[in-house]
Each structure stands twice: as C-alpha cells, then as structure tokens.
Design an enzyme around this catalytic site. Structure first.
Site, PDB file in Angstrom:
ATOM      1  N   TYR A  31       0.349 -13.102  -4.648  1.00 51.94           N
ATOM      2  CA  TYR A  31       1.489 -12.319  -4.152  1.00 51.94           C
ATOM      3  C   TYR A  31       1.078 -11.505  -2.944  1.00 51.94           C
ATOM      4  CZ  TYR A  31      -0.349  -7.909  -6.061  1.00 51.94           C
ATOM      5  OH  TYR A  31      -1.103  -6.795  -6.302  1.00 51.94           O
ATOM      6  N   LYS A 147      -5.591 -12.160  -4.034  1.00 47.62           N
ATOM      7  CA  LYS A 147      -4.525 -11.253  -4.518  1.00 47.62           C
ATOM      8  C   LYS A 147      -3.692 -11.980  -5.568  1.00 47.62           C
ATOM      9  CE  LYS A 147      -1.302  -7.902  -2.453  1.00 47.62           C
ATOM     10  NZ  LYS A 147      -1.701  -6.748  -3.243  1.00 47.62           N
ATOM     11  N   GLU A 179     -12.938   0.366  -5.516  1.00 47.75           N
ATOM     12  CA  GLU A 179     -11.612   0.542  -4.900  1.00 47.75           C
ATOM     13  C   GLU A 179     -10.687   1.077  -5.973  1.00 47.75           C
ATOM     14  OE1 GLU A 179      -9.542  -3.039  -3.623  1.00 47.75           O
ATOM     15  OE2 GLU A 179     -10.302  -4.208  -5.299  1.00 47.75           O
ATOM     16  N   LEU A 203     -10.213  -6.252  -2.756  1.00 47.97           N
ATOM     17  CA  LEU A 203      -9.153  -6.920  -2.004  1.00 47.97           C
ATOM     18  C   LEU A 203      -9.304  -6.493  -0.540  1.00 47.97           C
ATOM     19  CD1 LEU A 203      -6.543  -8.670  -2.501  1.00 47.97           C
ATOM     20  CD2 LEU A 203      -5.348  -6.564  -1.913  1.00 47.97           C
TER      21      LEU A 203
HETATM   22  N1  PMP Z   1      -6.865  -3.179  -3.499  1.00 46.77           N
HETATM   23  C1  PMP Z   1      -6.035  -3.554  -4.496  1.00 46.77           C
HETATM   24  C2  PMP Z   1      -6.626  -3.909  -5.820  1.00 46.77           C
HETATM   25  C3  PMP Z   1      -4.653  -3.622  -4.280  1.00 46.77           C
HETATM   26  O1  PMP Z   1      -3.830  -4.018  -5.262  1.00 46.77           O
HETATM   27  C4  PMP Z   1      -4.122  -3.237  -3.020  1.00 46.77           C
HETATM   28  C5  PMP Z   1      -2.646  -3.231  -2.764  1.00 46.77           C
HETATM   29  N2  PMP Z   1      -2.099  -4.492  -2.846  1.00 46.77           N
HETATM   30  C6  PMP Z   1      -5.014  -2.851  -2.016  1.00 46.77           C
HETATM   31  C7  PMP Z   1      -6.375  -2.832  -2.291  1.00 46.77           C
HETATM   32  C8  PMP Z   1      -4.510  -2.452  -0.642  1.00 46.77           C
HETATM   33  O2  PMP Z   1      -4.163  -3.572   0.115  1.00 46.77           O
HETATM   34  P1  PMP Z   1      -3.089  -3.476   1.279  1.00 46.77           P
HETATM   35  O3  PMP Z   1      -3.546  -2.397   2.208  1.00 46.77           O
HETATM   36  O4  PMP Z   1      -3.122  -4.813   1.919  1.00 46.77           O
HETATM   37  O5  PMP Z   1      -1.791  -3.153   0.645  1.00 46.77           O
END
Ligand code: PMP
Length: 283
Positions: A31, A147, A179, A203
């Site tokens: 997603y 993701k 994270e 991620l």
């Molecule tokens: N890490 C994780 C585990 C996440 O779920 C997200 C948000 N989707 C992020 C980091 C941040 O990613 P982004 O800046 O692309 O939203």
C-alpha cells in the site's frame, strides 16, 4: 464517498472485495499513503517508485504506472470535493482473488487495486507541543523496507503506546531505536541529526528523504547512523516523520523528558521547512 476499485469509481458502500482475496487471507499486498495539498499529490513519483519496488519484490504484476495512478488520484480528489485544503490518498494492491493456497496463483489472476481519498487536517497545535512516545520491541520481519499490508506488529506497538498515554511507539531492535510504528525516527545528539540508515530494517520514508534534503539545505549536520538505547539520555531532540506525521517532535520517551522537554529548534526548523515544501499553512 467515491472510491476506486479495479478500474471503477463507485460509492464506497458498493465496493466489494472477495473474502478469497489474498490481501484478506494472507495480507499479501502492498500500500501507499500520499498527501495532497490543494488538489496536488505531493511526491507522487517517489511514492510510485516505492510501490513499484514493493510489487516487484513480491512478484505482483499489474498494468499500473505512475501516469495511471496520478489520474486515479486526481479523479478521487475531484469526485470527493477534496481539491481545496488537504487530503490523504490510500492505495492498496493485493495479489488478487484465488482459492486459498500459500504459493502464488496462476499469472492470469488479476491483482486487486483499491484506492480512496479522505480529508486531512494536520494537527498544528500537537506539532508545536510535541507528543509522548514509548519504546517497544521491534518484532517485525526482516523486510521492513517493503510497505506491506501485514501491519500486525505495528498495530500492537501503536496500541501499547495509546494504552500508555503515548502517541507513537519507537521500535527497538538489538539495542537500537529503529523507527516508529508508522513513522521514521530522527534524533539530535551533540547538535547532529541522526536517523537509522536505509536498510531492510526500516521503511524508506518519503518524508525522511525530504527531511534529509532540508537538513542539508539548512546546514544542519546529519548522518544516517543508529541511535542506541544507551544514548537515550543524551538526546537533545527526537522527532518522527511521515506523510501524515509531518515532522512531529517527541517530548517524552518512556516517561523521561527528551532534551528540555519541549519541541527543539532543529525539529521546529525542519517542520517549518517541510510545511513550506508541502505548501501547507501553519498559521
Ligand atoms: N515507517 C513506517 C513503518 C511507516 O508506516 C511509515 C508511514 N507509512 C513511515 C515510516 C513514513 O513513511 P512516509 O514518510 O513515506 O509516509
């Protein structure tokens, strides 16, 4: 609400996904969540690249491309009267509907593609005030760079944070702050910004990348390197980044004050910089 499902735009109440869908049965899909400001998706190409990588890694074949996705996003924004102000757009692609069996179904099975847009108003006061966070063991698998919709460890971590009066859980693996459960993490130690390197254990956040660029522009020293649990007491600032998280300062971690217990100057500068890039108002 008008949603997109497998080539059609239709009222959400009429959208039907089979219980045999591998997204439901196995969590077999990926997603994306993209921010839109005044009808314009932010960093759409970077989100597409990450989705494309995930699809390739999982061996899910679709006819989607960045142009088609942009068309879907713009139509969802207009159909739902979301072209003013801000919105988030959710897109999910699963391996599709097939009789339950672990191995991939025949290549003729079409993936399921679902998307919807909803209103988003960034919580400006919370950004300024900062949030509480907890640490929580990182019990996820070893491909956190994909993701996937398999978010159970993330769900458990976030729920624990909420139960403890927190807003986010910072995941800890092998003595390192990795994270957030739905965000990337940055800390400031000795005036230097640090975030976990881009490996299979995080991620690769789109916002993380923008924040690293902003730090370079603003002359803030930054390094992609781990923050160890043993260094928590030395943190001058700590913040989360994400599409719907922006730059969100953390003021307490496991009940201990971070730095001065307020959102620090580096966090604030990067938040303002990000809001500027997004074209999002903070007044
Ligand atoms: N890490 C994780 C585990 C996440 O779920 C997200 C948000 N989707 C992020 C980091 C941040 O990613 P982004 O800046 O692309 O939203």
């Amino acid at each position: 609400m008008i949603v997109y499902l497998n080539g059609e735009f239709l009222p959400s109440g009429e959208a039907r996904i089979s219980p045999d869908d591998r997204g439901f049965v196995f969590g077999d899909g990926v997603y994306e969540v993209t921010r839109a400001v005044r009808g314009q998706p932010f960093a759409a190409e970077a989100h597409w690249k990450r989705l494309e990588t995930g699809l390739r890694e999982l061996g899910i074949r679709t006819s989607l491309d960045s142009g088609r996705i942009l068309e879907i996003y713009l139509r969802l924004l207009s159909e739902n009267a979301l072209e003013d102000g801000e919105a988030t757009i959710y897109l999910q692609v699963t391996r599709g509907r097939a009789p339950r069996a672990h191995a991939f179904p025949p290549a003729t099975i079409q993936p399921t593609v679902y998307a919807f847009a909803s209103r988003f108003s960034p919580p400006i006061e919370q950004r300024r005030a900062g949030v509480n966070a907890i640490t929580y063991p990182d019990i996820r698998w070893s491909r956190c760079d994909i993701k996937t919709v398999n978010l159970l460890p993330n769900v458990l971590a976030k729920q624990k944070a909420v139960e403890m009066g927190g807003w986010e859980a910072v995941l800890v693996r092998d003595g390192v702050l990795i994270e957030g459960s739905s965000s990337n993490l940055f800390g400031v130690i000795d005036g230097e910004l640090r975030t976990y390197p881009r490996t299979n254990y995080i991620l690769p956040g789109i916002t993380r990348q923008v924040v690293l660029e902003l730090a370079a522009e603003l002359g803030i020293p930054a390094r992609e390197a781990p923050i160890f649990v043993g260094e928590m007491g030395r943190l001058e600032e700590l913040f989360l980044t994400g599409t719907a998280t922006d730059v969100q300062g953390i003021v307490t971690l496991d009940g201990y004050r971070v730095g001065d217990g307020v959102v620090g100057p580096i966090t604030k500068a990067l938040w303002e910089g990000l809001m500027g890039r997004l074209g999002s108002s903070i007044s």
